[in-house]
Design an enzyme around this catalytic site. Structure first.
Site, PDB file in Angstrom:
ATOM      1  N   GLY A   1       0.605  -1.194   0.024  1.00 54.03           N
ATOM      2  CA  GLY A   1       0.201  -0.032   0.212  1.00 54.03           C
ATOM      3  C   GLY A   1       0.974   1.286  -0.175  1.00 54.03           C
TER       4      GLY A   1
ATOM      5  N   GLU B   1      10.455   2.039  -1.045  1.00 56.89           N
ATOM      6  CA  GLU B   1      10.124   2.240  -2.617  1.00 56.89           C
ATOM      7  C   GLU B   1       9.499   3.480  -2.828  1.00 56.89           C
ATOM      8  OE1 GLU B   1       5.999   0.518  -5.175  1.00 56.89           O
ATOM      9  OE2 GLU B   1       6.162   0.302  -3.208  1.00 56.89           O
TER      10      GLU B   1
ATOM     11  N   ASP C   1       6.026  -7.051  -9.517  1.00 54.55           N
ATOM     12  CA  ASP C   1       5.203  -6.321  -8.997  1.00 54.55           C
ATOM     13  C   ASP C   1       3.876  -6.354  -9.489  1.00 54.55           C
ATOM     14  OD1 ASP C   1       4.173  -4.718  -6.758  1.00 54.55           O
ATOM     15  OD2 ASP C   1       5.277  -2.880  -7.548  1.00 54.55           O
TER      16      ASP C   1
ATOM     17  N   HIS D   1       6.787  -4.099   1.923  1.00 48.86           N
ATOM     18  CA  HIS D   1       7.180  -3.071   0.938  1.00 48.86           C
ATOM     19  C   HIS D   1       7.845  -1.878   1.729  1.00 48.86           C
ATOM     20  CE1 HIS D   1       4.137  -5.213  -1.285  1.00 48.86           C
ATOM     21  NE2 HIS D   1       4.380  -4.384  -2.250  1.00 48.86           N
TER      22      HIS D   1
END
Length: 338
Positions: free
Chosen positions: A171, A201, A280, A198
């Site tokens: 998210g 990023e 991804d 994650h």
């Protein structure tokens, strides 16, 4: 090796993919089917173009949620897993560890127990038809806040299914800092679930540190801002913590990388980080795993031997038992020995 030879050869090499979202492997044909089923009308080319028009991570997440909103019943996941199976076959992938994100579906009123039955059925179908193993990680989701993440975890724990191996944190990273989700990951750690996150990023290296130290992440998704912190690079390399890099995704969202030839995966690999390559969201970024390996070779000067190492990493970095890792790695060595 020219491009066509490269694709033909590397398709035959067994490989694993460890960072992919199941809804994002859907084909555009499936989007059209779901739209027609939900709305009773055709999804126009103009609407399709608009759906895939975004310029940053938050815009992409909004489009991702739009696609999820096309689902009207649990059986719609049958389309998703059929597309996933075909994707894995096209790219010579023999093992996959993929994310599923239930939050939007639960908010739509889907029954999670029914979802798990569908997932289990489809994972078995893929295995029976192709021999490919697919395992799932439940995204607790930072997008909807801590309370939602905690509810997701309770739901995962109360409804285990064959093929479910742990949790992930995906998210909007800038809106949901890794450190805020420590309580959920602490529970998962105590319950012996695998945990990935994650991080790095869309936010700096501090997000990666928090994912490691607070969330007990065993793998880092993306992790491209690690190169901004030499201590972190050394820690990742020395600790052999895998980083799942999705080059095209990072170029597409343009936060830290504007073109493939400047992607930090080259530096990460050269400095000893256990890099694995993934897509991804193939649907959203128009890329498949073989394309990403070609990008490494053609844009970032990775040799065939270096790409072999990344393929070996894909098994080493997986949650497969050691015996299975060794068997897969041996098959890679055999396939590439000539």
């Amino acid at each position: 090796m020219d491009k066509s030879e490269f694709y033909k050869f590397f398709k035959t090499i067994p490989k694993a993919e460890l960072h992919i979202h199941i809804e994002a492997v859907m084909s555009r044909d499936t989007i059209k089917k779901l739209y027609l089923k939900k709305n009773g009308s055709e999804f126009s080319d103009e609407e399709m173009k608009k759906l895939f028009s975004y310029s940053d991570l938050n815009g992409f997440i909004a489009a991702f949620l739009q696609v999820q909103d096309l689902f009207t019943e649990v059986s719609d996941f049958d389309f998703v897993f059929e597309d996933l199976k075909n994707y894995l076959l096209r790219n010579g992938i023999v093992h996959c560890e993929a994310f599923f994100a239930p939050s939007a579906f639960i908010k739509k009123g889907f029954d999670y127990t029914e979802m798990t039955k569908n997932f289990e059925k489809n994972l078995k179908k893929i295995k029976d038809e192709t021999g490919i193993t697919v395992w799932l990680l439940g995204d607790v989701s930072r997008t909807f806040g801590l309370e939602n993440a905690e509810n997701n975890y309770k739901m995962f724990k109360a409804n285990p299914f064959e093929g479910f191996i742990g949790i992930g944190l995906g998210g909007a990273e800038s809106k949901g800092p890794s450190k805020d989700f420590g309580p959920v990951f602490e529970k998962a750690f105590k319950d012996s679930y695998h945990a990935v996150a994650h991080a790095g990023e869309d936010v700096g290296p501090e997000s990666i540190w928090d994912a490691l130290k607070i969330c007990h992440a065993q793998r880092i998704g993306h992790g491209i801002t690690s190169v901004q912190d030499s201590d972190l690079v050394k820690y990742l390399a020395d600790s052999k913590i895998p980083v799942e890099v999705a080059p095209t995704s990072n170029v597409f969202t343009k936060k830290y990388v504007s073109k493939m030839s400047e992607h930090p995966v080259r530096e990460m690999f050269d400095k000893g980080i256990a890099v694995t390559i993934a897509t991804d969201d193939p649907l959203f970024f128009g890329v498949e795993l073989l394309d990403e390996y070609w990008n490494l070779h053609s844009e970032l000067r990775f040799t065939e031997e270096e790409i072999k190492q990344i393929i070996l990493n894909s098994f080493d970095d997986s949650f497969l038992p050691e015996e299975e890792k060794s068997a897969f790695k041996k098959s890679v060595e055999e396939a590439m020995k000539d």
